[in-house]
Enzyme design. Structure first.
Site, PDB file in Angstrom:
ATOM      1  N   LYS A   1      15.498  17.940  -2.757  1.00  0.00           N
ATOM      2  CA  LYS A   1      16.509  17.344  -1.893  1.00  0.00           C
ATOM      3  C   LYS A   1      17.593  18.344  -1.516  1.00  0.00           C
ATOM      4  O   LYS A   1      18.026  18.388  -0.363  1.00  0.00           O
ATOM      5  CB  LYS A   1      17.135  16.111  -2.555  1.00  0.00           C
ATOM      6  N   LYS A  23       4.490  12.802   0.230  1.00  0.00           N
ATOM      7  CA  LYS A  23       4.596  11.363  -0.033  1.00  0.00           C
ATOM      8  C   LYS A  23       5.377  10.681   1.095  1.00  0.00           C
ATOM      9  O   LYS A  23       6.238  11.310   1.734  1.00  0.00           O
ATOM     10  CB  LYS A  23       5.243  11.093  -1.397  1.00  0.00           C
ATOM     11  N   LYS A  63      11.662   7.965   2.805  1.00  0.00           N
ATOM     12  CA  LYS A  63      12.724   7.707   3.775  1.00  0.00           C
ATOM     13  C   LYS A  63      13.281   8.995   4.338  1.00  0.00           C
ATOM     14  O   LYS A  63      13.569   9.109   5.517  1.00  0.00           O
ATOM     15  CB  LYS A  63      13.885   6.961   3.081  1.00  0.00           C
TER      16      LYS A  63
END
Ligand code: ADP
Ligand code: NA
Length: 325
Positions: free
Chosen positions: A109, A192, A195
């Site tokens: 992230k 994967k 969002k």
């Protein structure tokens, strides 16, 4: 049982449902289950206040729409229970900096957001999650594969507290169903469904018009072969579609491969689009009934917060006492 979901984008995606929420529903009756919308986790990245508040409600409504029943489980919003932030501080002081630095989700992230917009909160997010789980003395945490490492570090820290002070915490196990632990992006089956990382066409949002999602299934990326068979390495796209079909239809992957013998990928995609539409239409209808009745939603969440606080405050009081506060 304890688990949580972020209210980050309003609509859940199919990975959230198959990887986590479906298990929450299945486990709620036979277990003492706590499920929450983790709005504290959401602010690790910037959020607009009005949107965040709205998405938290939409998330709770979807959990009810998916089948959570407040008679059988405790459903609440994380920020309504201040003990999460309080225990998180204690956990921060038990976790090594190096240990926290090894969390792969943070690496992913933070590299996506860049150093300048990466907050300390994003770094310590797994430590808040340790507090989330331990507050309820959870035995098991139903999650997708991407959360396994966070449950592992929770076990380490719980054991550390228990041996440094006195046995206090239950050591939790991840509850991960292999078949649905990692639903892949429909356009890029190498990543994967997520969002934050998926393109719009690769992400199946549960609140989209069913027609929109049906189209995404029909244009899912597969491969140049034509035979429907299961091979995660060589046919990741088709294998992902087979796993989703299996989860929604209840048929095993072997049964499906037999069923699609002599048929092409198009048949699998069309059937999957139909299956999804059949499931999602009543889900959306139930979700709307909860969104259309804000007073009832508030009532459910207030009762949930009260039930959660009763357990969380007891754990926190014990911890404070053992630490010397
Ligand atoms: P996201 O990863 O999309 O930001 P969350 O972090 O809120 O969503 O995850 C909520 C739950 O959904 C977690 O238990 C997570 O492991 C699960 N989950 C998320 N994406 C997937 C996926 N693609 N396949 C299976 N489970 C998933
Ligand atoms: Na229960």
């Amino acid at each position: 049982m304890l688990s949580g979901i972020q209210p980050t984008s309003g609509s859940f995606h199919l990975g959230n449902y198959l990887g986590a929420v479906r298990q929450w529903v299945d486990l709620q009756t036979a277990n003492d289950a706590f499920y929450m919308v983790v709005d504290l986790h959401a602010i690790t990245v910037p959020q607009d206040p009005v949107t965040l508040r709205q998405n938290t409600r939409i998330s709770a409504a979807q959990l009810l729409g998916a089948g959570l029943d407040p008679e059988h489980c405790t459903l609440f919003v994380q920020s309504h229970v201040p003990e999460h932030a309080q225990l998180a501080w204690v956990m921060n002081c038990l976790t090594g900096f190096g240990e926290a630095s090894r969390m792969t989700q943070f690496k992913d992230k933070s590299s996506r957001y860049g150093a300048e917009s990466t907050t300390v909160g994003l770094f310590t997010y797994p430590i808040l999650q340790i507090a989330d789980i331990l507050l309820y003395q959870a035995d098991a945490v139903p999650v997708g594969e991407d959360q396994r490492q966070h449950v592992e570090i929770t076990r380490d820290i719980a054991e550390r507290f228990n041996s440094r002070y006195t046995p206090t915490f239950t050591i939790p196990k991840p509850y991960i169903l292999k078949e649905t632990a990692k639903i892949m992006d429909l356009q890029d089956p190498g990543i994967k469904m997520s969002k934050s990382a998926s393109s719009p066409k690769g992400l199946v949002s549960l609140l989209d018009e069913p027609k929109v999602s049906a189209k995404k299934f029909k244009s899912a990326v597969t491969d140049t072969d034509t035979v429907v068979s299961y091979d995660e390495e060589r046919k990741p796209g088709v294998s992902n579609l087979l796993r989703i079909h299996s989860a929604l239809s209840g048929q095993s992957v072997e049964q499906l491969v037999a069923h699609f013998e002599g048929k092409m990928y198009g048949a699998l995609k069309t059937e999957l689009a139909e299956l999804f539409t059949e499931w999602v239409a009543p889900f959306q209808e139930r979700t709307s009934t909860f969104l259309d009745d804000p007073a009832e939603l508030d009532r459910v969440l207030a009762i949930g917060a009260e039930k959660a606080r009763a357990v969380a405050s007891e754990t926190l009081a014990t911890v404070y006492d053992r630490i010397g506060f």
